[in-house]
Design a protein around this motif. Sequence first.
Motif, PDB file in Angstrom:
ATOM      1  N   ARG A 115       0.827  -1.213   0.000  1.00 11.00           N
ATOM      2  CA  ARG A 115       0.000   0.000   0.000  1.00 11.00           C
ATOM      3  C   ARG A 115       0.858   1.259   0.000  1.00 11.00           C
ATOM      4  O   ARG A 115       0.582   2.210  -0.727  1.00 11.00           O
ATOM      5  CB  ARG A 115      -0.923   0.022   1.217  1.00 11.00           C
ATOM      6  CG  ARG A 115      -2.087  -0.916   1.108  1.00 11.00           C
ATOM      7  CD  ARG A 115      -2.929  -0.895   2.358  1.00 11.00           C
ATOM      8  NE  ARG A 115      -4.126  -0.113   2.397  1.00 11.00           N
ATOM      9  CZ  ARG A 115      -5.096  -0.087   1.502  1.00 11.00           C
ATOM     10  NH1 ARG A 115      -4.976  -0.775   0.400  1.00 11.00           N
ATOM     11  NH2 ARG A 115      -6.178   0.622   1.682  1.00 11.00           N
ATOM     12  N   VAL A 116       1.886   1.277   0.812  1.00 14.62           N
ATOM     13  CA  VAL A 116       2.746   2.457   0.881  1.00 14.62           C
ATOM     14  C   VAL A 116       3.498   2.637  -0.430  1.00 14.62           C
ATOM     15  O   VAL A 116       3.621   3.759  -0.937  1.00 14.62           O
ATOM     16  CB  VAL A 116       3.713   2.359   2.083  1.00 14.62           C
ATOM     17  CG1 VAL A 116       4.739   3.474   2.047  1.00 14.62           C
ATOM     18  CG2 VAL A 116       2.926   2.404   3.394  1.00 14.62           C
ATOM     19  N   ALA A 117       4.011   1.547  -0.986  1.00 11.45           N
ATOM     20  CA  ALA A 117       4.748   1.633  -2.244  1.00 11.45           C
ATOM     21  C   ALA A 117       3.858   2.130  -3.382  1.00 11.45           C
ATOM     22  O   ALA A 117       4.321   2.815  -4.290  1.00 11.45           O
ATOM     23  CB  ALA A 117       5.347   0.272  -2.595  1.00 11.45           C
ATOM     24  N   ALA A 118       2.561   1.811  -3.315  1.00 11.31           N
ATOM     25  CA  ALA A 118       1.616   2.255  -4.341  1.00 11.31           C
ATOM     26  C   ALA A 118       1.151   3.687  -4.101  1.00 11.31           C
ATOM     27  O   ALA A 118       0.401   4.238  -4.895  1.00 11.31           O
ATOM     28  CB  ALA A 118       0.415   1.315  -4.386  1.00 11.31           C
ATOM     29  N   GLY A 119       1.583   4.279  -2.992  1.00 11.92           N
ATOM     30  CA  GLY A 119       1.204   5.658  -2.696  1.00 11.92           C
ATOM     31  C   GLY A 119      -0.137   5.795  -2.010  1.00 11.92           C
ATOM     32  O   GLY A 119      -0.656   6.888  -1.859  1.00 11.92           O
ATOM     33  N   ARG A 120      -0.713   4.694  -1.564  1.00  8.91           N
ATOM     34  CA  ARG A 120      -1.997   4.742  -0.851  1.00  8.91           C
ATOM     35  C   ARG A 120      -1.741   4.725   0.638  1.00  8.91           C
ATOM     36  O   ARG A 120      -1.063   3.856   1.154  1.00  8.91           O
ATOM     37  CB  ARG A 120      -2.867   3.547  -1.235  1.00  8.91           C
ATOM     38  CG  ARG A 120      -3.319   3.602  -2.683  1.00  8.91           C
ATOM     39  CD  ARG A 120      -4.137   2.397  -2.998  1.00  8.91           C
ATOM     40  NE  ARG A 120      -3.213   1.254  -3.038  1.00  8.91           N
ATOM     41  CZ  ARG A 120      -3.577  -0.002  -3.077  1.00  8.91           C
ATOM     42  NH1 ARG A 120      -4.837  -0.322  -3.042  1.00  8.91           N
ATOM     43  NH2 ARG A 120      -2.684  -0.960  -3.131  1.00  8.91           N
ATOM     44  N   ARG A 121      -2.282   5.727   1.288  1.00  9.71           N
ATOM     45  CA  ARG A 121      -2.148   5.782   2.747  1.00  9.71           C
ATOM     46  C   ARG A 121      -3.460   5.361   3.372  1.00  9.71           C
ATOM     47  O   ARG A 121      -4.526   5.698   2.887  1.00  9.71           O
ATOM     48  CB  ARG A 121      -1.836   7.198   3.204  1.00  9.71           C
ATOM     49  CG  ARG A 121      -0.451   7.613   2.893  1.00  9.71           C
ATOM     50  CD  ARG A 121      -0.159   8.845   3.678  1.00  9.71           C
ATOM     51  NE  ARG A 121       0.348   9.861   2.776  1.00  9.71           N
ATOM     52  CZ  ARG A 121       0.458  11.112   3.098  1.00  9.71           C
ATOM     53  NH1 ARG A 121       0.073  11.530   4.258  1.00  9.71           N
ATOM     54  NH2 ARG A 121       0.945  11.970   2.249  1.00  9.71           N
ATOM     55  N   ARG A 122      -3.341   4.657   4.450  1.00 11.84           N
ATOM     56  CA  ARG A 122      -4.523   4.295   5.215  1.00 11.84           C
ATOM     57  C   ARG A 122      -4.123   4.275   6.680  1.00 11.84           C
ATOM     58  O   ARG A 122      -3.578   3.290   7.173  1.00 11.84           O
ATOM     59  CB  ARG A 122      -5.043   2.940   4.793  1.00 11.84           C
ATOM     60  CG  ARG A 122      -6.332   2.625   5.479  1.00 11.84           C
ATOM     61  CD  ARG A 122      -7.008   1.467   4.851  1.00 11.84           C
ATOM     62  NE  ARG A 122      -8.139   1.112   5.690  1.00 11.84           N
ATOM     63  CZ  ARG A 122      -8.623  -0.083   5.775  1.00 11.84           C
ATOM     64  NH1 ARG A 122      -8.103  -1.042   5.080  1.00 11.84           N
ATOM     65  NH2 ARG A 122      -9.642  -0.326   6.541  1.00 11.84           N
ATOM     66  N   PRO A 123      -4.401   5.394   7.364  1.00 18.03           N
ATOM     67  CA  PRO A 123      -4.010   5.435   8.775  1.00 18.03           C
ATOM     68  C   PRO A 123      -4.805   4.424   9.591  1.00 18.03           C
ATOM     69  O   PRO A 123      -5.931   4.084   9.252  1.00 18.03           O
ATOM     70  CB  PRO A 123      -4.348   6.863   9.202  1.00 18.03           C
ATOM     71  CG  PRO A 123      -5.272   7.392   8.171  1.00 18.03           C
ATOM     72  CD  PRO A 123      -5.078   6.591   6.939  1.00 18.03           C
ATOM     73  N   GLY A 124      -4.204   3.964  10.623  1.00 15.65           N
ATOM     74  CA  GLY A 124      -4.863   3.008  11.502  1.00 15.65           C
ATOM     75  C   GLY A 124      -3.829   2.173  12.224  1.00 15.65           C
ATOM     76  O   GLY A 124      -2.632   2.385  12.100  1.00 15.65           O
ATOM     77  N   ARG A 125      -4.318   1.208  12.967  1.00 19.54           N
ATOM     78  CA  ARG A 125      -3.435   0.332  13.729  1.00 19.54           C
ATOM     79  C   ARG A 125      -3.281  -0.985  12.998  1.00 19.54           C
ATOM     80  O   ARG A 125      -4.237  -1.540  12.481  1.00 19.54           O
ATOM     81  CB  ARG A 125      -3.992   0.102  15.131  1.00 19.54           C
ATOM     82  CG  ARG A 125      -4.009   1.372  15.940  1.00 19.54           C
ATOM     83  CD  ARG A 125      -4.541   1.098  17.334  1.00 19.54           C
ATOM     84  NE  ARG A 125      -4.575   2.318  18.097  1.00 19.54           N
ATOM     85  CZ  ARG A 125      -3.658   2.665  18.971  1.00 19.54           C
ATOM     86  NH1 ARG A 125      -2.638   1.874  19.204  1.00 19.54           N
ATOM     87  NH2 ARG A 125      -3.749   3.785  19.626  1.00 19.54           N
ATOM     88  N   ARG A 126      -2.060  -1.472  12.964  1.00 20.58           N
ATOM     89  CA  ARG A 126      -1.742  -2.732  12.310  1.00 20.58           C
ATOM     90  C   ARG A 126      -0.784  -3.522  13.204  1.00 20.58           C
ATOM     91  O   ARG A 126      -0.140  -2.963  14.083  1.00 20.58           O
ATOM     92  CB  ARG A 126      -1.027  -2.498  10.968  1.00 20.58           C
ATOM     93  CG  ARG A 126      -1.774  -1.649   9.986  1.00 20.58           C
ATOM     94  CD  ARG A 126      -2.844  -2.481   9.267  1.00 20.58           C
ATOM     95  NE  ARG A 126      -3.473  -1.719   8.222  1.00 20.58           N
ATOM     96  CZ  ARG A 126      -4.496  -0.902   8.410  1.00 20.58           C
ATOM     97  NH1 ARG A 126      -4.985  -0.718   9.605  1.00 20.58           N
ATOM     98  NH2 ARG A 126      -5.038  -0.253   7.402  1.00 20.58           N
ATOM     99  N   LEU A 127      -0.671  -4.794  12.922  1.00 15.79           N
ATOM    100  CA  LEU A 127       0.328  -5.604  13.608  1.00 15.79           C
ATOM    101  C   LEU A 127       1.661  -5.401  12.898  1.00 15.79           C
ATOM    102  O   LEU A 127       1.776  -5.632  11.703  1.00 15.79           O
ATOM    103  CB  LEU A 127      -0.046  -7.085  13.563  1.00 15.79           C
ATOM    104  CG  LEU A 127      -1.114  -7.542  14.551  1.00 15.79           C
ATOM    105  CD1 LEU A 127      -1.394  -9.023  14.366  1.00 15.79           C
ATOM    106  CD2 LEU A 127      -0.700  -7.267  15.976  1.00 15.79           C
ATOM    107  N   VAL A 128       2.635  -4.918  13.644  1.00 14.62           N
ATOM    108  CA  VAL A 128       3.976  -4.710  13.112  1.00 14.62           C
ATOM    109  C   VAL A 128       4.917  -5.451  14.034  1.00 14.62           C
ATOM    110  O   VAL A 128       5.013  -5.143  15.217  1.00 14.62           O
ATOM    111  CB  VAL A 128       4.338  -3.218  13.049  1.00 14.62           C
ATOM    112  CG1 VAL A 128       5.774  -3.039  12.582  1.00 14.62           C
ATOM    113  CG2 VAL A 128       3.388  -2.467  12.145  1.00 14.62           C
ATOM    114  N   ASP A 129       5.585  -6.426  13.495  1.00 13.51           N
ATOM    115  CA  ASP A 129       6.519  -7.234  14.286  1.00 13.51           C
ATOM    116  C   ASP A 129       5.815  -7.874  15.493  1.00 13.51           C
ATOM    117  O   ASP A 129       6.362  -7.941  16.582  1.00 13.51           O
ATOM    118  CB  ASP A 129       7.709  -6.393  14.727  1.00 13.51           C
ATOM    119  CG  ASP A 129       9.031  -7.039  14.384  1.00 13.51           C
ATOM    120  OD1 ASP A 129       9.025  -8.100  13.736  1.00 13.51           O
ATOM    121  OD2 ASP A 129      10.067  -6.475  14.780  1.00 13.51           O
TER     122      ASP A 129
END
Length: 133
Positions: A115-129
């Motif tokens: 999503r970030v590489a495609a230039g689409r932002r979507r704020p929110g909470r995600r599982l990271v590590d």
Amino acid sequence: MIGPRPAPASPRRRFAGTLTSRAVLVTCAVALVSVLVTALVAVPLAVRGAERRDQVALAAQARLAADVLRIRSVRQRDTAGDRLIRQLRQQDIDVYLIHGGTVDRPGLPRQVVTRVAAGRRRPGRRLVDGERA
């Protein structure tokens, strides 16, 4: 008939039985309950306010970092960009650099990188590590 006279009530017992003493006790109990209810309501509101303030500050730092790092490619990044990344990591802020659809270190979910590489932002909470971020 004359008999033994009853013993006078002790001062403590006399006070506990008066209307004034009951009113004072009820007033104190009501005040204590209101303080507890206020604390139960105010604490979560204060925590949410602090989290919101931290999110706004973090978003501002992220925008600034993205602007600084977007100027140059990964190979041409200057010492100012490296210093910025180092400072953010010292503040316990995880920094992931995505360039050309690849991330500089593991931990980000693939869908976030895409999503970030495609230039689409979507704020929110995600599982990271493995942790919500």
